[in-house]
Scaffold this active site. Structure first.
Site, mmCIF file in Angstrom:
data_model
loop_
_atom_site.group_PDB
_atom_site.id
_atom_site.type_symbol
_atom_site.label_atom_id
_atom_site.label_comp_id
_atom_site.label_asym_id
_atom_site.label_seq_id
_atom_site.Cartn_x
_atom_site.Cartn_y
_atom_site.Cartn_z
ATOM 1 N N LYS A 22 56.225 5.091 -19.742
ATOM 2 C CA LYS A 22 57.306 5.917 -19.235
ATOM 3 C C LYS A 22 56.972 4.390 -18.425
ATOM 4 O O LYS A 22 58.183 3.859 -18.115
ATOM 5 C CB LYS A 22 55.797 6.277 -18.143
ATOM 6 C CG LYS A 22 55.583 6.371 -16.479
ATOM 7 C CD LYS A 22 54.746 6.177 -16.368
ATOM 8 C CE LYS A 22 54.376 6.255 -14.756
ATOM 9 N NZ LYS A 22 53.841 4.589 -14.836
ATOM 10 N N ASN A 23 55.591 3.991 -18.792
ATOM 11 C CA ASN A 23 56.090 1.769 -18.230
ATOM 12 C C ASN A 23 57.115 1.072 -19.022
ATOM 13 O O ASN A 23 57.436 -0.001 -19.015
ATOM 14 C CB ASN A 23 54.779 1.911 -18.491
ATOM 15 C CG ASN A 23 53.752 1.783 -17.412
ATOM 16 O OD1 ASN A 23 54.164 2.810 -16.318
ATOM 17 N ND2 ASN A 23 52.245 1.556 -17.692
ATOM 18 N N ARG A 93 55.650 3.026 -7.756
ATOM 19 C CA ARG A 93 54.710 1.458 -8.281
ATOM 20 C C ARG A 93 56.510 0.762 -8.592
ATOM 21 O O ARG A 93 57.134 -0.472 -8.310
ATOM 22 C CB ARG A 93 54.309 1.346 -9.064
ATOM 23 C CG ARG A 93 53.232 -0.245 -9.765
ATOM 24 C CD ARG A 93 52.830 -0.256 -7.977
ATOM 25 N NE ARG A 93 51.893 -1.379 -8.304
ATOM 26 C CZ ARG A 93 52.502 -2.489 -7.174
ATOM 27 N NH1 ARG A 93 52.144 -1.718 -6.280
ATOM 28 N NH2 ARG A 93 51.711 -3.909 -7.475
ATOM 29 N N CYS A 117 50.482 4.760 -7.684
ATOM 30 C CA CYS A 117 48.763 4.944 -7.731
ATOM 31 C C CYS A 117 47.562 4.103 -6.977
ATOM 32 O O CYS A 117 47.620 3.110 -6.767
ATOM 33 C CB CYS A 117 48.075 5.244 -9.137
ATOM 34 S SG CYS A 117 48.685 6.342 -10.262
ATOM 35 N N ARG A 122 47.103 -3.571 -4.388
ATOM 36 C CA ARG A 122 48.070 -4.037 -6.067
ATOM 37 C C ARG A 122 49.312 -5.016 -5.119
ATOM 38 O O ARG A 122 50.091 -4.193 -4.784
ATOM 39 C CB ARG A 122 48.619 -2.401 -6.135
ATOM 40 C CG ARG A 122 47.226 -2.277 -6.673
ATOM 41 C CD ARG A 122 48.296 -0.634 -7.868
ATOM 42 N NE ARG A 122 48.784 -0.323 -8.564
ATOM 43 C CZ ARG A 122 49.438 -0.065 -9.441
ATOM 44 N NH1 ARG A 122 49.175 1.256 -8.573
ATOM 45 N NH2 ARG A 122 50.462 0.293 -10.671
ATOM 46 N N PRO A 123 48.617 -5.882 -4.943
ATOM 47 C CA PRO A 123 49.965 -6.797 -4.440
ATOM 48 C C PRO A 123 51.347 -7.440 -5.200
ATOM 49 O O PRO A 123 50.958 -7.253 -5.957
ATOM 50 C CB PRO A 123 48.554 -8.512 -4.411
ATOM 51 C CG PRO A 123 47.854 -8.073 -5.118
ATOM 52 C CD PRO A 123 47.210 -6.691 -5.267
ATOM 53 N N ILE A 124 51.676 -8.021 -4.705
ATOM 54 C CA ILE A 124 53.132 -8.731 -5.175
ATOM 55 C C ILE A 124 53.345 -9.696 -5.459
ATOM 56 O O ILE A 124 54.040 -10.293 -5.331
ATOM 57 C CB ILE A 124 54.224 -7.574 -5.238
ATOM 58 C CG1 ILE A 124 54.723 -7.284 -3.105
ATOM 59 C CG2 ILE A 124 53.988 -6.252 -5.423
ATOM 60 C CD1 ILE A 124 56.445 -7.185 -3.120
ATOM 61 N N ASP A 125 52.470 -10.965 -5.147
ATOM 62 C CA ASP A 125 52.517 -11.333 -4.915
ATOM 63 C C ASP A 125 52.800 -12.652 -5.404
ATOM 64 O O ASP A 125 53.887 -13.734 -5.986
ATOM 65 C CB ASP A 125 51.127 -13.064 -4.185
ATOM 66 C CG ASP A 125 50.001 -12.603 -5.019
ATOM 67 O OD1 ASP A 125 50.091 -11.148 -5.420
ATOM 68 O OD2 ASP A 125 49.221 -13.374 -5.487
ATOM 69 N N ASP A 305 44.984 1.597 -18.061
ATOM 70 C CA ASP A 305 45.405 3.265 -17.904
ATOM 71 C C ASP A 305 44.055 4.338 -18.957
ATOM 72 O O ASP A 305 44.070 5.619 -18.472
ATOM 73 C CB ASP A 305 46.780 3.414 -18.454
ATOM 74 C CG ASP A 305 47.681 2.656 -17.218
ATOM 75 O OD1 ASP A 305 46.918 2.110 -15.752
ATOM 76 O OD2 ASP A 305 49.030 2.977 -17.403
ATOM 77 N N ARG A 397 53.605 12.986 -12.467
ATOM 78 C CA ARG A 397 54.793 11.691 -12.866
ATOM 79 C C ARG A 397 54.194 11.264 -13.755
ATOM 80 O O ARG A 397 55.434 10.147 -14.313
ATOM 81 C CB ARG A 397 53.897 11.317 -11.997
ATOM 82 C CG ARG A 397 54.098 10.809 -10.088
ATOM 83 C CD ARG A 397 53.346 9.516 -9.062
ATOM 84 N NE ARG A 397 53.880 8.706 -10.138
ATOM 85 C CZ ARG A 397 53.481 7.925 -9.878
ATOM 86 N NH1 ARG A 397 51.778 7.994 -9.403
ATOM 87 N NH2 ARG A 397 52.785 6.630 -10.386
HETATM 88 C C1 UD1 Z 1 51.247 -1.674 -14.882
HETATM 89 C C2 UD1 Z 1 51.668 -0.263 -14.871
HETATM 90 C C3 UD1 Z 1 50.161 0.036 -14.600
HETATM 91 C C4 UD1 Z 1 48.883 -0.023 -15.468
HETATM 92 C C5 UD1 Z 1 49.363 -2.106 -15.016
HETATM 93 C C6 UD1 Z 1 48.044 -2.642 -16.169
HETATM 94 C C7 UD1 Z 1 53.489 0.242 -14.224
HETATM 95 C C8 UD1 Z 1 54.903 0.794 -13.214
HETATM 96 N N1 UD1 Z 1 52.672 0.430 -14.399
HETATM 97 O O1 UD1 Z 1 51.025 -1.946 -13.368
HETATM 98 O O2 UD1 Z 1 50.508 1.991 -15.155
HETATM 99 O O3 UD1 Z 1 47.943 -0.129 -15.521
HETATM 100 O O4 UD1 Z 1 50.179 -2.677 -15.365
HETATM 101 O O5 UD1 Z 1 48.933 -1.921 -17.798
HETATM 102 O O6 UD1 Z 1 54.253 -0.260 -15.318
HETATM 103 N N2 UD1 Z 1 48.356 -8.395 -9.519
HETATM 104 C C9 UD1 Z 1 48.417 -9.561 -8.347
HETATM 105 N N3 UD1 Z 1 49.684 -9.890 -8.031
HETATM 106 C C10 UD1 Z 1 50.693 -9.210 -8.543
HETATM 107 C C11 UD1 Z 1 50.864 -8.449 -9.409
HETATM 108 C C12 UD1 Z 1 49.401 -8.006 -9.361
HETATM 109 O O7 UD1 Z 1 47.309 -9.828 -7.823
HETATM 110 O O8 UD1 Z 1 52.144 -9.733 -8.103
HETATM 111 C C13 UD1 Z 1 47.218 -7.659 -9.714
HETATM 112 C C14 UD1 Z 1 47.112 -6.549 -9.756
HETATM 113 O O9 UD1 Z 1 46.573 -6.228 -8.203
HETATM 114 C C15 UD1 Z 1 46.214 -6.053 -11.151
HETATM 115 C C16 UD1 Z 1 46.743 -6.946 -12.255
HETATM 116 O O10 UD1 Z 1 47.132 -7.589 -11.464
HETATM 117 O O11 UD1 Z 1 44.600 -6.235 -10.270
HETATM 118 C C17 UD1 Z 1 47.286 -6.177 -12.933
HETATM 119 O O12 UD1 Z 1 48.263 -5.705 -12.252
HETATM 120 P P1 UD1 Z 1 50.261 -5.435 -12.934
HETATM 121 O O13 UD1 Z 1 49.662 -6.412 -14.819
HETATM 122 O O14 UD1 Z 1 51.078 -6.292 -12.058
HETATM 123 O O15 UD1 Z 1 50.171 -4.147 -12.834
HETATM 124 P P2 UD1 Z 1 50.670 -3.388 -12.751
HETATM 125 O O16 UD1 Z 1 52.805 -4.118 -13.021
HETATM 126 O O17 UD1 Z 1 51.273 -2.461 -10.828
#
Ligand code: UD1
Length: 416
Positions: A22-23, A93, A117, A122-125, A305, A397
């Site tokens: 999936k990912n 997501r 989820c 889950r910021p995207i900064d 996960d 999902r």
């Molecule tokens: C992806 C996976 C999810 C998996 C995760 C970690 C998808 C769709 N989802 O989620 O299944 O659990 O990787 O392997 O592929 N963070 C920030 N700022 C950002 C981005 C992330 O602070 O801009 C933090 C998040 O809050 C979290 C950590 O980084 O604490 C990991 O996030 P990230 O690796 O980005 O996971 P996702 O892409 O959300």
């Protein structure tokens, strides 16, 4: 609303085949939109997130066909630079990858703030920081992220955390930017490598994916290609944990054992017998298992996960086990539901202290998120009596036909 009803007490036995990841599928399907061309992607998992993404691409003007055996043909020639509908994008997501694609193909565009989820903030900064470093102007306004990226230029980007989503999104924006981009402290997960391999098959120039230093040389144009998605290491890990928890004997097929090293190591530490073959692993329990401590980490550490399935497994192993979550801040919301089944778990900040009990007892519970849902299925399998899980849309999902795969391993499980 659908429910899963499980009669506990059966040891899983037999073979299970693992679907596409999936990912990896979600970013790769989205990445295909970078070229005004046709791509064919094989081994697509038939899960809800994929159907939602298919719908999103169709609303943008793409033509998508998904066959019953998981081959997706995407014709992105007429994809327009529009904002994906809120009702669809908020469910996913991975809809954040549309921002990287908009910057790459259209030099800008808008996306709605992504969903997914509920496992903490889950910021995207980091995604935005990367886009800005490449020269984009990014603004968030009323839940819409607007990216303007005329004249994107390669640069050095250091990620404060090795985020999977940010690493992939920056790659998507950088492959068509001018010059060289270097991502430092990049995530190393197998789906980063799979997405980079797909982009390279489209004509991109990415080196170093799978290490913490990814180098991208921008190219003028990408083209369509044919590609096959890697197996889902999280689905594989879930069935391995389920086999161990039920005291069973299961051959988990169509996997890349190297991607499963962390879960294999932990299962062996507990006393589970794990044999590795070229494309499969056999998980067998022949003796009493012992308690262990686990800590989730970025790859190649134990995947966050798999934290919830592992916690269920540890809940009936004698002794005290500590589960430490280092990736997400609130990934213990499921613990209250497990307590309804009798589990003895205390959460203190980032750590759950699990005191193994003899048996869980069947109860009515509700899936709080995707991986928690899968963990509850395992809880139902090992519990005494009947477990009813609702909110199971979360499970579908991310897991292909979970009740059918479990049933084929002998589980007494029905979806009603
Ligand atoms: C992806 C996976 C999810 C998996 C995760 C970690 C998808 C769709 N989802 O989620 O299944 O659990 O990787 O392997 O592929 N963070 C920030 N700022 C950002 C981005 C992330 O602070 O801009 C933090 C998040 O809050 C979290 C950590 O980084 O604490 C990991 O996030 P990230 O690796 O980005 O996971 P996702 O892409 O959300």
């Amino acid at each position: 609303m659908n429910k899963l009803v499980i009669e506990g007490g059966v040891k899983l036995n037999g073979e299970v085949s693992i679907s596409g990841f999936k990912n990896a599928a979600l970013p790769i399907i989205t990445a295909s939109l970078l070229a005004a061309d046709k791509s064919v992607i094989e081994n697509i998992p038939l899960i809800k997130d994929v159907y939602i993404l298919k719908n999103i691409i169709e609303t943008l003007g793409g033509k998508v066909h998904l066959s019953d055996d998981g081959v997706m043909t995407i014709d992105a020639t007429n994809v327009e630079n529009k904002t994906a509908p809120y009702e669809l994008a908020k469910q996913l997501r991975a809809s954040y990858y549309l921002a990287g694609v908009a910057l790459g193909r259209f030099k800008g565009g808008s996306i709605v703030y992504p969903g997914g989820c509920d496992i903490g903030a889950r910021p995207i900064d980091l995604h935005i920081k990367g886009f800005e470093a490449l020269g984009a102007d990014v603004k968030i306004d009323h839940g819409i992220i607007k990216c303007n990226g005329e004249g994107l230029k390669g640069t050095n980007i250091y990620l404060d955390f090795a985020s999977v989503g940010a690493t992939i999104n920056i790659m998507l924006a950088a492959v068509l930017a001018k010059g060289n981009t270097i991502i430092e402290n990049a995530a190393k997960e197998p789906h980063i490598v799979d997405t980079a391999n797909f982009l390279n098959s489209m004509g991109a120039n990415i080196r170093g994916a799978g290490t913490d230093l990814i180098k991208i040389s921008g190219v003028e144009k990408l083209h369509g290609c044919t590609y096959s998605i890697i197996p889902d290491m999280i689905e594989a890990g879930t069935y391995m944990v389920a086999a161990a928890a039920t005291g069973g004997d299961v051959l988990v097929k169509d996997v890349i054992p190297k991607h499963l090293e962390a879960v294999i190591a932990k299962l062996r530490e507990m006393g589970v017998e794990v044999r590795e073959y070229d494309n499969s692993v056999r998980v067998r329990v022949t003796r009493n298992l012992k308690n262990v401590n686990i800590k989730t980490l970025t790859y190649p550490g134990l995947a966050t996960d798999l934290q919830q399935p592992m916690a269920v497994l540890l809940s009936t192993i004698k002794g005290t086990s500590m589960v430490t979550e280092t990736v997400f801040e609130a990934r213990f919301k499921y613990v209250d539901e497990l307590k309804r089944m009798g589990a003895n778990i205390k959460v203190d900040g980032k750590t759950a202290v699990i005191k193994g009990i003899d048996k869980l007892s069947g109860a009515k519970i509700s899936a709080t998120d995707l991986r928690a849902g899968a963990a509850f299925v395992i809880a139902g399998l090992i519990a005494e009596g009947t477990t009813e899980i609702d909110n199971i849309q979360h499970i579908y999902r991310g897991y292909v036909s979970m009740e059918t795969k479990m049933k084929n391993l002998g589980a007494k499980i029905v979806r009603i």
